[in-house]
Enzyme design. Sequence first.
Site, PDB file in Angstrom:
ATOM      1  N   GLU A  44      -3.505  -1.017   0.740  1.00 44.47           N
ATOM      2  CA  GLU A  44      -3.151   0.403   0.768  1.00 44.47           C
ATOM      3  C   GLU A  44      -2.015   0.683  -0.214  1.00 44.47           C
ATOM      4  OE1 GLU A  44      -4.446   3.056   2.708  1.00 44.47           O
ATOM      5  OE2 GLU A  44      -6.039   1.568   3.028  1.00 44.47           O
ATOM      6  N   GLU A  85       2.337   2.415   9.788  1.00 44.56           N
ATOM      7  CA  GLU A  85       1.388   2.467   8.665  1.00 44.56           C
ATOM      8  C   GLU A  85       0.116   1.704   9.024  1.00 44.56           C
ATOM      9  OE1 GLU A  85      -0.168   3.944   5.654  1.00 44.56           O
ATOM     10  OE2 GLU A  85       2.004   4.170   5.452  1.00 44.56           O
ATOM     11  N   GLU A 145      -7.492   5.804  10.376  1.00 48.28           N
ATOM     12  CA  GLU A 145      -8.331   6.238   9.255  1.00 48.28           C
ATOM     13  C   GLU A 145      -9.638   5.450   9.200  1.00 48.28           C
ATOM     14  OE1 GLU A 145      -5.873   5.955   5.786  1.00 48.28           O
ATOM     15  OE2 GLU A 145      -4.747   7.769   6.287  1.00 48.28           O
TER      16      GLU A 145
END
Length: 128
Positions: free
Chosen positions: A31, A72, A79
């Site tokens: 990411e 995170e 997601e």
Amino acid sequence: MSQRPDKETGIAHILAATRYSLGGLRRLLGETAFRHEIVAYMLVIGLFVLSGAPLWGYLGATILFLLTMSIEALNTAVEEITDHASPAYSEMARHAKDLGSFAVFCLLLANGIWAAFVLATVWLPSAA
């Protein structure tokens, strides 16, 4: 669909949990936002070193960074699950992703406030 592996027990469970955690870290390193957060943390630590920040400043920054990493990771998990469950556009999916993003934003804000506070105590001793 493949069959789930049996649950590990004892020391094998600890080793399996470690493998899973390292797998999560590898996924998170993919990411861009996470890599930016690592760079930001290193910059803050560099500023602390250059300014002679106290040990408690490093400790607070490290705890906040670890919290940021965990949020995170959870945001990325939300997601991934959202994209899997709702491949087509969905307002509910967008809300889920926005909420995860907001959680990360709040923690990034806390990191920035902490870094500013620590640096202010060094550069403006009367601010402490």
